[in-house]
Write a protein that holds these residues in place. Structure first.
Motif, PDB file in Angstrom:
ATOM      1  N   PHE A  99       0.873  -1.176   0.000  1.00  9.67           N
ATOM      2  CA  PHE A  99       0.000   0.000   0.000  1.00  9.67           C
ATOM      3  C   PHE A  99       0.906   1.220   0.000  1.00  9.67           C
ATOM      4  CE2 PHE A  99      -3.428   2.383   2.712  1.00  9.67           C
ATOM      5  CZ  PHE A  99      -3.690   3.213   1.637  1.00  9.67           C
ATOM      6  N   SER A 100       0.995   1.900  -1.148  1.00 12.43           N
ATOM      7  CA  SER A 100       1.905   3.028  -1.271  1.00 12.43           C
ATOM      8  C   SER A 100       1.403   4.233  -0.491  1.00 12.43           C
ATOM      9  CB  SER A 100       2.090   3.413  -2.735  1.00 12.43           C
ATOM     10  OG  SER A 100       2.969   4.508  -2.835  1.00 12.43           O
ATOM     11  N   GLU A 103       0.429   8.843  -2.833  1.00 11.12           N
ATOM     12  CA  GLU A 103      -0.721   8.594  -3.697  1.00 11.12           C
ATOM     13  C   GLU A 103      -0.329   8.640  -5.172  1.00 11.12           C
ATOM     14  OE1 GLU A 103      -5.388   9.034  -3.253  1.00 11.12           O
ATOM     15  OE2 GLU A 103      -4.290  10.885  -2.855  1.00 11.12           O
ATOM     16  N   HIS A 105       2.470   7.557  -6.410  1.00  6.67           N
ATOM     17  CA  HIS A 105       3.046   6.232  -6.682  1.00  6.67           C
ATOM     18  C   HIS A 105       1.947   5.179  -6.757  1.00  6.67           C
ATOM     19  CE1 HIS A 105       5.175   2.430  -5.759  1.00  6.67           C
ATOM     20  NE2 HIS A 105       6.179   2.999  -6.403  1.00  6.67           N
ATOM     21  N   SER A 106       0.964   5.268  -5.885  1.00  6.67           N
ATOM     22  CA  SER A 106      -0.141   4.307  -5.883  1.00  6.67           C
ATOM     23  C   SER A 106      -0.919   4.356  -7.196  1.00  6.67           C
ATOM     24  CB  SER A 106      -1.086   4.598  -4.707  1.00  6.67           C
ATOM     25  OG  SER A 106      -2.108   3.626  -4.637  1.00  6.67           O
ATOM     26  N   ASN A 109       1.394   2.917  -9.896  1.00  4.92           N
ATOM     27  CA  ASN A 109       1.780   1.519  -9.716  1.00  4.92           C
ATOM     28  C   ASN A 109       0.597   0.565  -9.830  1.00  4.92           C
ATOM     29  OD1 ASN A 109       3.807  -0.421  -9.133  1.00  4.92           O
ATOM     30  ND2 ASN A 109       3.070  -0.541  -7.034  1.00  4.92           N
ATOM     31  N   LYS A 112      -4.769   2.935  -8.345  1.00  2.71           N
ATOM     32  CA  LYS A 112      -5.787   3.094  -7.304  1.00  2.71           C
ATOM     33  C   LYS A 112      -5.400   4.248  -6.381  1.00  2.71           C
ATOM     34  CE  LYS A 112      -7.821  -1.526  -6.853  1.00  2.71           C
ATOM     35  NZ  LYS A 112      -7.261  -2.173  -8.025  1.00  2.71           N
ATOM     36  N   HIS A 114      -5.749   6.267  -2.653  1.00  3.97           N
ATOM     37  CA  HIS A 114      -5.694   5.752  -1.282  1.00  3.97           C
ATOM     38  C   HIS A 114      -7.057   5.225  -0.839  1.00  3.97           C
ATOM     39  CE1 HIS A 114      -1.818   8.119  -0.109  1.00  3.97           C
ATOM     40  NE2 HIS A 114      -1.552   6.969  -0.676  1.00  3.97           N
ATOM     41  N   MET A 117      -7.636   1.893  -2.400  1.00  3.16           N
ATOM     42  CA  MET A 117      -6.791   0.862  -1.795  1.00  3.16           C
ATOM     43  C   MET A 117      -7.361   0.401  -0.456  1.00  3.16           C
ATOM     44  SD  MET A 117      -4.298  -0.339  -3.514  1.00  3.16           S
ATOM     45  CE  MET A 117      -3.481  -1.149  -2.133  1.00  3.16           C
TER      46      MET A 117
END
Length: 305
Positions: A99-100, A103, A105-106, A109, A112, A114, A117
């Protein structure tokens, strides 16, 4: 100091970071040899679609094999609920989702936010609870992000607390990009422990990108961390810093701890022999480690009394 669990992540984090594919039988020999050397936990694969990570296409077979090894805790990484269902079906004892904390990066990657996720974590927590499988969340880019730069510590704590409320049983702080320093490690471990409880904030996943891996590990131990991720030979490198080592080298970490009198339960001499299996299966792939290069000092017994 209490016994420390070394969680070997090379068969997953190491292998998915390199282009070539290790043969399935070689993976099995590697995992079996590490378990025989006393390694008690191995992250053996990732249930990401094979089209994205062909290196992990045999993860179900590898999990099934690893589960036949007595005393080995078999961990699999999952990217989402679909991957979690596959890992559980394969028989993994524990699953982990990254869980990056960044945000940006999320979104890049796993595409999604936060909020999305956290919804995914809640679904996976339900699947894991029903199957009685341990579920951990890796708080990735917790120490910094190559896209956003520094990540606010308050944000890491907030997202950890939200993940715990969604059903996460355990947390790892991950230095995904090699930004961490010992003072920061101490500070963030304390902060997350205060948010989710010491019994949940147990693990560090550190990289040695800028040479601070072992120093950061020691800082974590001083704050009560009980599990440290590492990769045999530092396998995998670091995609964000070409030419730099990636994960902490398992052999160097075990040497440091055993030399300090901290019991890992690992026979270091036997562990050093495992490198030959990896080297044979991945000819020409860089393997890091000061201990393998220098050898063990005279009188070193391999396992602390």
């Amino acid at each position: 100091m209490a016994d420390i669990l070394i969680s070997e992540v090379g068969p997953r984090d190491g292998l998915q970071s390199i282009d070539r594919i290790m043969p399935t039988e070689a993976k099995k020999r590697w995992i079996a040899a590490e378990a025989a050397a006393g390694v008690r936990e191995i992250e053996v694969g990732s249930f990401v679609p094979p089209s994205l990570l062909p290196q992990m296409a045999d993860s179900a077979e590898i999990v099934a094999f690893a589960c036949t090894i007595p005393g080995l805790n078999v961990v699999a990484l999952v990217p989402n609920a679909k991957g979690a269902a596959r890992a559980i079906e394969a028989g993994a004892h524990a699953i982990s989702i990254p869980f990056s904390m960044s945000e940006t990066h999320s979104l890049k990657n796993v595409r999604k936010s936060h909020a999305q996720m956290l919804e995914e974590i809640a679904v996976i927590a339900g699947l894991a609870k029903a199957a009685r499988v341990h579920f951990a969340v890796g708080l990735s880019t917790a120490f910094g992000c190559t896209m956003e730069g520094p990540v606010e510590e308050d944000q890491v704590v907030r997202l950890a607390v939200a993940s715990a409320e969604a059903g996460a049983q355990e947390f790892s702080l991950s230095d995904t990009t090699g930004y961490a320093n010992p003072a920061q490690v101490k500070r963030l471990v304390r902060a997350v422990k205060a948010g989710v409880g010491a019994e949940r904030m147990t693990t560090l996943h550190l990289h040695n990108t800028r040479g601070l891996g072992l120093a950061n590990a020691l800082a974590g131990l001083e704050e009560g961390i009980t599990t440290l991720d590492a990769s045999l030979g530092g396998l995998g490198g670091c995609p964000f810093a070409p030419g730099a080592s990636g994960n902490i080298v398992t052999e160097d970490l075990v040497f440091m701890l055993e030399a300090m009198g901290v019991n890992t339960g690992i026979d270091l001499k036997a562990l050093l022999d495992v490198r030959a299996i990896v080297a044979e299966a991945l000819p020409g792939e860089p393997l890091y480690g000061f201990t393998p290069d220098a050898g063990l000092p005279l009188g070193f017994e391999g396992i602390a009394a």
